[in-house]
Design an enzyme around this catalytic site. Structure first.
Site, PDB file in Angstrom:
ATOM      1  N   ASP A  56       0.812  -1.217   0.000  1.00  0.00           N
ATOM      2  CA  ASP A  56       0.000   0.000   0.000  1.00  0.00           C
ATOM      3  C   ASP A  56       0.849   1.272   0.000  1.00  0.00           C
ATOM      4  OD1 ASP A  56       0.903  -0.498   2.596  1.00  0.00           O
ATOM      5  OD2 ASP A  56      -1.071  -0.949   3.383  1.00  0.00           O
ATOM      6  N   ASN A  70      -7.819  -3.015  14.066  1.00  0.00           N
ATOM      7  CA  ASN A  70      -9.188  -3.326  13.638  1.00  0.00           C
ATOM      8  C   ASN A  70      -9.211  -4.531  12.696  1.00  0.00           C
ATOM      9  OD1 ASN A  70      -8.065  -2.294  11.338  1.00  0.00           O
ATOM     10  ND2 ASN A  70      -9.507  -0.609  11.075  1.00  0.00           N
ATOM     11  N   HIS A 122      -7.359  -4.922   9.977  1.00  0.00           N
ATOM     12  CA  HIS A 122      -7.055  -4.681   8.562  1.00  0.00           C
ATOM     13  C   HIS A 122      -5.735  -5.355   8.159  1.00  0.00           C
ATOM     14  CE1 HIS A 122      -4.859  -0.559   9.325  1.00  0.00           C
ATOM     15  NE2 HIS A 122      -3.979  -1.527   9.284  1.00  0.00           N
ATOM     16  N   GLU A 168      -9.837  -1.880   5.129  1.00  0.00           N
ATOM     17  CA  GLU A 168     -10.548  -1.575   6.368  1.00  0.00           C
ATOM     18  C   GLU A 168     -11.863  -2.347   6.416  1.00  0.00           C
ATOM     19  OE1 GLU A 168      -8.842  -0.031   8.390  1.00  0.00           O
ATOM     20  OE2 GLU A 168      -8.137   1.936   7.769  1.00  0.00           O
TER      21      GLU A 168
HETATM   22  C1  F6R Z   1       1.271  -1.419   6.123  1.00  0.00           C
HETATM   23  C2  F6R Z   1       0.088  -2.257   6.241  1.00  0.00           C
HETATM   24  C3  F6R Z   1      -0.740  -2.263   7.483  1.00  0.00           C
HETATM   25  C4  F6R Z   1       0.092  -2.512   8.733  1.00  0.00           C
HETATM   26  C5  F6R Z   1      -0.784  -2.448   9.976  1.00  0.00           C
HETATM   27  C6  F6R Z   1       0.030  -2.621  11.246  1.00  0.00           C
HETATM   28  O1  F6R Z   1       1.862  -1.588   4.866  1.00  0.00           O
HETATM   29  O2  F6R Z   1      -0.228  -2.900   5.321  1.00  0.00           O
HETATM   30  O3  F6R Z   1      -1.731  -3.254   7.369  1.00  0.00           O
HETATM   31  O4  F6R Z   1       0.700  -3.763   8.634  1.00  0.00           O
HETATM   32  O5  F6R Z   1      -1.440  -1.215  10.025  1.00  0.00           O
HETATM   33  O6  F6R Z   1       0.891  -1.523  11.381  1.00  0.00           O
HETATM   34  P1  F6R Z   1       2.041  -1.523  12.477  1.00  0.00           P
HETATM   35  O7  F6R Z   1       2.990  -2.600  12.092  1.00  0.00           O
HETATM   36  O8  F6R Z   1       2.667  -0.172  12.405  1.00  0.00           O
HETATM   37  O9  F6R Z   1       1.383  -1.810  13.791  1.00  0.00           O
END
Ligand code: F6R
Length: 246
Positions: free
Chosen positions: A66, A135, A137, A142
């Site tokens: 992303d 959440n 994701h 989302e």
């Molecule tokens: C980032 C991504 C997100 C993160 C998730 C956890 O490329 O795809 O799904 O893996 O938001 O983020 P952290 O590791 O910062 O807790």
């Protein structure tokens, strides 16, 4: 589902790092799917260490999950800048073979379609690295996230904006939209590994592993994947039932 629980995120990263590095050793033209955020940093450190010790990453291709929309890549919070800083600049990888969606593209829809085509043209993703949002994701999918979604422009939830505000001066500076591989795009990878560290992820992880697959917890889609391994620390595993802890 393969669930591996380690005392610390460092130990989990060693195991995940061994998995990726040995895959690259045996498949020098590996196609890796990568994530940003705090979670994969210790894993990336293991990949960098292996490369410094002679593992050849020059034939590897990568696709990131992303990118924020509207954040120029020279800003350090952009996912392209994050990947260059934390991984690519330390590997002998060809930077032209590292792909991150272009969140500055004029035509975002065309960019999403092109990203899907690029993944296909590379032969698909061998191993997709995932973190998990509080959440549930994966990527920026989302809830509710249809399990067959493809790369698209996503409106970030207030929860994700507040979770990610720590990387910006304030929550108001966090972009409101991102391009993300879809859940269906992620499920197409031949193998997925999901890293989950800390108590903040414990509830989402339990839902992903132990509750019926539900679009309200996008990571639960991974229950349908034929080759998924969870690398988890004890804090993140705290809500899992005993059955999954042994
Ligand atoms: C980032 C991504 C997100 C993160 C998730 C956890 O490329 O795809 O799904 O893996 O938001 O983020 P952290 O590791 O910062 O807790």
């Amino acid at each position: 589902m393969n669930i591996q629980i380690y005392k610390s995120n460092q130990e989990a990263a060693v195991a995940a790092g061994e998995y990726i590095n040995s895959y690259v050793r045996n498949n020098p033209k590996a196609v890796l799917g990568l994530a940003t955020g705090s979670t994969p940093l210790p894993l990336y450190a293991k990949m960098v260490k292996a490369c410094k010790n002679g593992l050849d990453y020059s034939g590897v291709t990568t696709f990131n999950l992303d990118e924020y929309v509207g954040l120029p890549i020279d800003q350090e919070q952009s996912y392209r800048a994050f990947m260059n800083k934390n991984l690519f600049s330390h590997l002998n990888i060809d930077i032209n073979n590292t792909f991150v969606p272009d969140g500055m593209a004029q035509d975002l829809e065309a960019q999403c379609a092109e990203y899907e085509e690029r993944i296909k043209a590379a032969g698909g993703i061998d191993i997709q690295v995932l973190g998990i949002g509080s959440n549930g994701h994966i990527g920026f999918n989302e809830p509710p996230a249809p399990f067959d979604s493809r790369t698209s422009v996503i409106d970030l939830t207030e929860q994700t904006i507040s979770d990610n505000a720590r990387f910006f001066e304030s929550a108001a500076d966090v972009p409101k939209r991102a391009i993300s591989m879809g859940v269906g795009t992620i499920l197409d990878a031949r193998a997925c590994i999901l890293l989950s560290f800390g108590t903040g992820k414990a509830k989402a992880l339990k839902g992903a592993i132990e509750e019926s697959p539900d679009v309200m917890n996008p990571a639960s889609a991974l229950q349908n994947h034929p080759n998924i391994t969870f690398y988890v620390d004890e804090a993140s595993a705290s809500y899992l039932t005993k059955q999954h802890k042994t």
